[in-house]
Design an enzyme around this catalytic site. Sequence first.
Site: not given
Length: 340
Positions: A9, A11-13, A15-16, A91, A115, A180
Amino acid sequence: MAEKSVVLGFSGGMDSITAATKLKREGWRVVAVTLDTVGDDAMIDKARQKALELGVEHRVVDVREAFKQEIVSYFIDSYSAGHTPAPCTVCNYAIKWKWLASEADALGVEHIATGHYFKVERVGDRCYVARARDAAKDQSYYLWGLSQEVLRRILTPMGDMLKSDVRECFADKRESMGLCFLQGMAYRDFLQEHCPETARKGEVVDAEGRVVGRHDGVAFYTIGQKRGFECELPGVAVVEIDAARNRLVVGENLLLYKSTLEVSRCNIVDSEEFLHSEDISVMVRGIGRNPEGFIRRVEPVAGGFRVELENPAWAPAVGQPVVFYRQNRVIGGGFVSRYY
């Protein structure tokens, strides 16, 4: 696809990105999957660019309709009924991990990851969510609803990571905050836009039913709240939400402490362990974070379990998650359906 592959998974943040980097270093072929929940093109473009920089395959899965039904509608309906929703918890099991597993199946990949800061521990033939090394960032509380089928497939690249070490590797240390789907809106504004009838003013009453003030709509309040309504009584808080009569009941802080919770919609890893262990601790989070304490007694009731707490919980609310631990392992969880 290669045997040692994992759907992540993404998100581009921070942690990921860290999770993807760590998995690659360990020899995994990473397929970065971004779940499109609300049509956030900026987030998707960022994720795509970061995956390109990392040299990993990137895929986008449109889950907007499922997210709207499972999370947004649930959020609105809960507040409208005077309950306190837990959208991030729901979620995780209803959208994120479910759809990552589905995408992995479509690609012929066994393993999935995110992440999140947590671990998975195996005891016999059962898998348990377990606390992360970083106690301050541990997210095990939000993952109690994951099924055994999903847990058996999970890799946890962030389980032994410290957030402080992760931040040091990034120039931009900002983290995404809030829900979100609100996309920067105050939750009151979101509710009014999507469900205008929530803004129905009503009475604030004391425990004897005497009218002592006015409120803007029961959906805008939660148990323990002390502001945002008119009241002639000083220092009181919301102790009950009567959605059917469009009323808030207010009272002294002492009335917010509850020693017994009834918990429904539970996911318990091993019911025998849950019913017969003497070292089960419970975590309840509301407006503030209740300290973790132990269970004095647990027994089955219709639809779930009745849990007597060693120390009272402050301001539990219907719909709020309750999570059960044995040491570092999450042995189950559910949602408050009643308290006293």
